[in-house]
Design a protein around this motif. Structure first.
Motif, mmCIF file in Angstrom:
data_model
loop_
_atom_site.group_PDB
_atom_site.id
_atom_site.type_symbol
_atom_site.label_atom_id
_atom_site.label_comp_id
_atom_site.label_asym_id
_atom_site.label_seq_id
_atom_site.Cartn_x
_atom_site.Cartn_y
_atom_site.Cartn_z
ATOM 1 N N GLU A 12 66.475 39.467 40.581
ATOM 2 C CA GLU A 12 66.713 38.353 41.760
ATOM 3 C C GLU A 12 66.699 37.040 40.625
ATOM 4 O O GLU A 12 66.173 36.005 40.813
ATOM 5 C CB GLU A 12 65.936 38.342 42.180
ATOM 6 C CG GLU A 12 65.916 37.757 43.527
ATOM 7 C CD GLU A 12 66.836 36.955 44.543
ATOM 8 O OE1 GLU A 12 67.248 36.060 44.565
ATOM 9 O OE2 GLU A 12 67.859 37.712 44.435
ATOM 10 N N ILE A 13 65.206 37.176 39.940
ATOM 11 C CA ILE A 13 64.541 35.951 38.976
ATOM 12 C C ILE A 13 65.986 35.585 37.891
ATOM 13 O O ILE A 13 65.604 34.694 37.666
ATOM 14 C CB ILE A 13 63.137 36.940 38.640
ATOM 15 C CG1 ILE A 13 62.079 37.085 39.612
ATOM 16 C CG2 ILE A 13 62.362 35.981 37.562
ATOM 17 C CD1 ILE A 13 60.662 37.781 39.411
ATOM 18 N N TRP A 16 67.662 32.632 39.620
ATOM 19 C CA TRP A 16 67.151 32.132 40.094
ATOM 20 C C TRP A 16 67.173 31.253 38.735
ATOM 21 O O TRP A 16 67.162 30.078 38.329
ATOM 22 C CB TRP A 16 66.317 31.678 40.924
ATOM 23 C CG TRP A 16 66.872 32.161 42.021
ATOM 24 C CD1 TRP A 16 66.158 33.547 42.581
ATOM 25 C CD2 TRP A 16 67.835 31.204 42.430
ATOM 26 N NE1 TRP A 16 67.358 33.537 44.169
ATOM 27 C CE2 TRP A 16 67.520 32.121 44.388
ATOM 28 C CE3 TRP A 16 68.193 29.948 42.601
ATOM 29 C CZ2 TRP A 16 68.575 31.576 46.023
ATOM 30 C CZ3 TRP A 16 68.569 29.520 44.068
ATOM 31 C CH2 TRP A 16 68.587 30.042 45.179
ATOM 32 N N ALA A 17 66.608 31.930 37.704
ATOM 33 C CA ALA A 17 66.160 30.989 36.522
ATOM 34 C C ALA A 17 67.500 30.698 35.686
ATOM 35 O O ALA A 17 67.977 30.054 34.456
ATOM 36 C CB ALA A 17 65.544 32.603 35.231
#
Length: 195
Positions: A12-13, A16-17
């Motif tokens: 998830e991180i 978005w990154a």
């Protein structure tokens, strides 16, 4: 902490990154080729998570836990809704940093609202199908019903959510007529209309 939970959080991180880096490269640095390469890396995160779940259950011999099923549903969600999320983020970035038009908001009423609710539910249906297929494939690869019982329970959960979504949003919007059209006046009736 469970390795699969860590994998879901990392994906998830990472989503978005990578999305932010891709859109930043496109609109802030004007590097369209780099932007395209970065955005093409987004689905690789799904493959990494799928590989991690499969490795943990098949190679590592783990017994399926809540997180394994959640990971499969997460995969289904990112495949079904990921393109839409990327498109909305792209529209917002273009508006904010490149003078693009203001992003169109989902319709709140009328026939357009009904169509929107049905299209969103269709995405949830795709999510449920993908999650069920991933779970089924992993269950077949593991070949041990006792170790995959928690995983197979997620098939019922994802279809329950899909059914609730169907009734609570598109069916409700259709039955209720999609709400009042935005161009209709919300003013109270005049005195002559009440006679």
């Amino acid at each position: 902490m469970n390795i699969i939970v860590i994998g879901i959080i990392a994906c998830e991180i990472g989503f978005w990154a990578v999305l932010g880096a891709g859109l930043g490269a496109r609109y802030l640095l004007r590097l369209r080729k780099l932007s395209s390469i970065l955005l093409l890396c987004v689905p690789l995160l799904d493959l990494l998570l799928l590989g991690l779940i499969t490795w943990d259950l098949v190679v590592n011999g783990a017994t399926a836990e809540f997180a394994h099923g959640l990971g499969a549903v997460y995969l289904g969600f990112t495949v079904a809704f990921g393109h839409q999320i990327i498109g909305r983020a792209d529209g917002w970035f273009a508006h904010r940093f490149a003078g693009g038009p203001e992003p169109v908001k989902p319709p709140k009423s009328g026939p357009a609202h009904i169509r929107y609710e049905w299209s969103q539910w269709a995405r949830m249906l795709v999510c449920a199908v993908i999650a069920s297929a991933v779970i089924g494939l992993i269950v077949l690869l593991v070949g041990d019903a006792t170790r995959t019982a928690e995983l197979t329970g997620w098939i019922g959960r994802v279809w329950l959510v899909t059914g609730i979504w169907l009734v609570g949003w598109p069916v409700w919007a259709t039955v209720s007529g999609g709400g009042r059209d935005s161009d209709e006046s919300a003013a109270p009736p005049s005195i002559q209309e009440t006679r």
